[in-house]
Design a protein around this motif. Structure first.
Motif, PDB file in Angstrom:
ATOM      1  N   LEU A 384      -1.726  -2.922  -1.720  1.00  0.00           N
ATOM      2  CA  LEU A 384      -0.686  -3.926  -1.467  1.00  0.00           C
ATOM      3  C   LEU A 384       0.183  -3.520  -0.274  1.00  0.00           C
ATOM      4  N   LYS A 385       0.501  -2.236  -0.169  1.00  0.00           N
ATOM      5  CA  LYS A 385       1.307  -1.753   0.957  1.00  0.00           C
ATOM      6  C   LYS A 385       0.558  -1.952   2.276  1.00  0.00           C
ATOM      7  N   ASN A 386      -0.754  -1.685   2.266  1.00  0.00           N
ATOM      8  CA  ASN A 386      -1.560  -1.925   3.466  1.00  0.00           C
ATOM      9  C   ASN A 386      -1.525  -3.405   3.851  1.00  0.00           C
ATOM     10  N   ALA A 387      -1.603  -4.295   2.839  1.00  0.00           N
ATOM     11  CA  ALA A 387      -1.584  -5.732   3.105  1.00  0.00           C
ATOM     12  C   ALA A 387      -0.247  -6.155   3.720  1.00  0.00           C
ATOM     13  N   ILE A 388       0.857  -5.591   3.193  1.00  0.00           N
ATOM     14  CA  ILE A 388       2.193  -5.924   3.730  1.00  0.00           C
ATOM     15  C   ILE A 388       2.309  -5.454   5.175  1.00  0.00           C
ATOM     16  N   GLU A 389       1.865  -4.210   5.443  1.00  0.00           N
ATOM     17  CA  GLU A 389       1.975  -3.658   6.793  1.00  0.00           C
ATOM     18  C   GLU A 389       1.056  -4.367   7.780  1.00  0.00           C
ATOM     19  N   ALA A 390      -0.039  -4.971   7.250  1.00  0.00           N
ATOM     20  CA  ALA A 390      -0.971  -5.694   8.116  1.00  0.00           C
ATOM     21  C   ALA A 390      -0.488  -7.105   8.411  1.00  0.00           C
ATOM     22  N   THR A 391       0.680  -7.484   7.840  1.00  0.00           N
ATOM     23  CA  THR A 391       1.233  -8.829   8.048  1.00  0.00           C
ATOM     24  C   THR A 391       2.634  -8.692   8.645  1.00  0.00           C
ATOM     25  N   PRO A 392       2.746  -8.164   9.866  1.00  0.00           N
ATOM     26  CA  PRO A 392       4.066  -7.848  10.440  1.00  0.00           C
ATOM     27  C   PRO A 392       4.899  -9.082  10.779  1.00  0.00           C
ATOM     28  N   ASN A 393       4.252 -10.232  10.957  1.00  0.00           N
ATOM     29  CA  ASN A 393       4.979 -11.441  11.348  1.00  0.00           C
ATOM     30  C   ASN A 393       5.243 -12.369  10.166  1.00  0.00           C
ATOM     31  N   GLY A 394       5.116 -11.837   8.964  1.00  0.00           N
ATOM     32  CA  GLY A 394       5.355 -12.641   7.776  1.00  0.00           C
ATOM     33  C   GLY A 394       4.124 -13.449   7.387  1.00  0.00           C
TER      34      GLY A 394
END
Length: 477
Positions: A384-394
């Motif tokens: 989940l953390k990887n997914a959040i960091e891979a979506t930097p523009n929201g």
């Protein structure tokens, strides 16, 4: 009445016998004793020509006349035994690469040995097969003896037949202490498991590799990887089992180190988000306390809000402590929904800071899974953390949990930057990462943890099209 054979008939009969003796694949010879000298009186057969001999080389000659002195002396001892009247005298000989087996039989007249007849058969092919078998045996013995892995051979009853030096060094027992005994290395609580595995191998006749712990002579437990293979006879029946054991204690220590390092890395990254998340309820608490102080009044609804905020802070801090502290590896039945919601609660602050919305969908009343709660949470946190960091523009992250073919599937899909297709095969390698400040340990440990739970983790991704991670775990029976 039978007609008496004529001299011509007898001559034809003896010619036929002579021809048979000359054309035989082996060899027939005779010798007599002339004043202590064994002189050959007859020799015939194709084996002669194979050894490069002719009749004139043998007939009227002693052994030393056509053989090296050493070989002649060795064979003459057998000649002596046969001349002394011993039946069943045999020996093996060799000449110019041709091996043969000779059988000597004394011929008597009036109770006295008058000559000895010998028949020889070509055993060259058999000898070559024996030599090849001996070379193969020595090669196998060398492989077993020199192998760095511990090797043990047991019969179908579990009794030790053979162990090598590495096995002795690994477990502390010598081969003499083990031969004929049941293996003492299996801890009592794992005996049923070991019997089940050996029965399975004897049933399907296939090798099996598994990781477990075994006990050495000092009583210490050793982490090992074992490959058990069946040994079959010529009829395809299993007559023994061979076990190849490798000490993986250092690898286990390395994995545990990586796991702890990954946890510390994640905890450090979560700290900033958690500080932001806790600051909000603290601000609310401070505001209500100032209001109560200034008005000198206490309202029930204000107290309920304050308690709710305290509970939320306590929940977040508890989750972080559980995740960061060393925990015993305990497998128990867990609800997948509960685990997912606790992880989302832990990462909610980081998602908010990145403008990411996390949606979760649980399909139906899912059965529990048998797992280590802390380990599975570590996997969910990393993914989940990887997914959040891979979506930097929201954007959105969708989590869907459902059951399929007796497996629970947890699918985590993001709308992030994605991963180039050429790089997908390297995911899970230690220290390989697509992030500037990543270590690559997180995903490596995810693969390891899911594998240990007899599950599967797969990743699908394309550049600028997002990433989908499927985690499959077996349903608890």
């Amino acid at each position: 009445m039978l007609r008496k054979p004529s001299d011509k008939d007898l001559e034809k009969y003896f010619q036929d016998i002579e021809e048979i003796l000359r054309e035989q694949h082996g060899m027939t010879f005779k010798f007599i004793n002339e004043e202590g000298r064994f002189v050959h009186t007859y020799c015939a057969g194709q084996l002669m020509s194979k050894m490069g001999l002719e009749e004139r080389d043998v007939i009227g000659k002693e052994l030393k006349d056509f053989l090296p002195a050493g070989k002649a002396a060795a064979k003459e001892r057998h000649y002596v035994k046969a001349w002394e009247g011993n039946e069943g005298v045999t020996y093996e000989g060799e000449s110019k690469g041709i091996y043969y087996l000779a059988s000597l039989r004394p011929i008597r007249r009036d109770g006295k040995v008058i000559e000895v007849i010998a028949s020889c058969v070509d055993i060259t092919e058999r000898k070559k097969a024996e030599q090849e078998l001996e070379r193969t045996k020595k090669l196998l013995e060398s492989i077993i003896d020199d192998s760095a892995d511990g090797i043990c051979i047991i019969d179908t009853g579990g009794n030790v037949i053979r162990v090598n030096h590495s096995f002795e060094m690994l477990y502390g027992w010598s081969e003499n202490e083990l031969i004929g005994r049941q293996l003492p290395i299996v801890p009592p609580e794992m005996e049923d498991e070991f019997k089940s595995i050996t029965q399975e191998i004897q049933g399907d006749m296939l090798a099996k590799t598994f990781e477990t712990v075994r006990r050495n002579k000092a009583g210490e437990l050793v982490h090992v990887s074992i490959t058990l293979s069946p040994i079959k006879n010529g009829y395809g029946e299993i007559i023994a089992l061979t076990g190849i054991t490798r000490d993986i204690s250092e690898r286990i220590k390395s994995e545990e180190f990586f796991r702890k390092a990954d946890k510390l890395n994640v905890v450090g990254q979560l700290a900033a988000g958690l500080a932001h998340e806790i600051r909000n309820p603290l601000t609310s608490l401070k505001g209500f306390l100032q209001l109560m102080k200034e008005s000198d009044k206490r309202r029930v609804e204000h107290c309920e809000i304050m308690l709710s905020e305290v509970d939320r802070m306590n929940s977040i801090i508890n989750e972080l402590l559980i995740f960061s502290k060393p925990q015993p590896k305990v497998l128990k039945r867990n609800d997948i929904g509960t685990l997912l919601y606790s992880v989302i609660n832990l990462l909610e602050a980081q998602a908010t800071m990145n403008g990411v919305q996390v949606y979760i969908e649980i399909h139906g009343d899912l059965p529990p899974i048998c797992c280590s709660e802390v380990d599975i949470k570590q996997v969910f946190v990393n993914v989940l953390k990887n997914a959040i960091e891979a979506t930097p523009n929201g954007g959105k992250i969708q989590i869907v949990a459902f059951e399929q073919l007796n497996e629970l599937i947890i699918r985590i899909k993001d709308e992030g930057v994605g991963i180039p297709t050429d790089n997908l095969h390297r995911l899970g390698e230690p220290f390989y990462t697509t992030k500037e400040q990543g270590t690559g340990l997180g995903l490596m440990m995810c693969y390891k943890i899911i594998h240990d739970h007899k599950g599967n983790l797969s990743i699908r991704s394309a550049l600028n099209q997002g990433t989908t991670v499927d985690i499959k775990l077996p349903v608890t029976e």
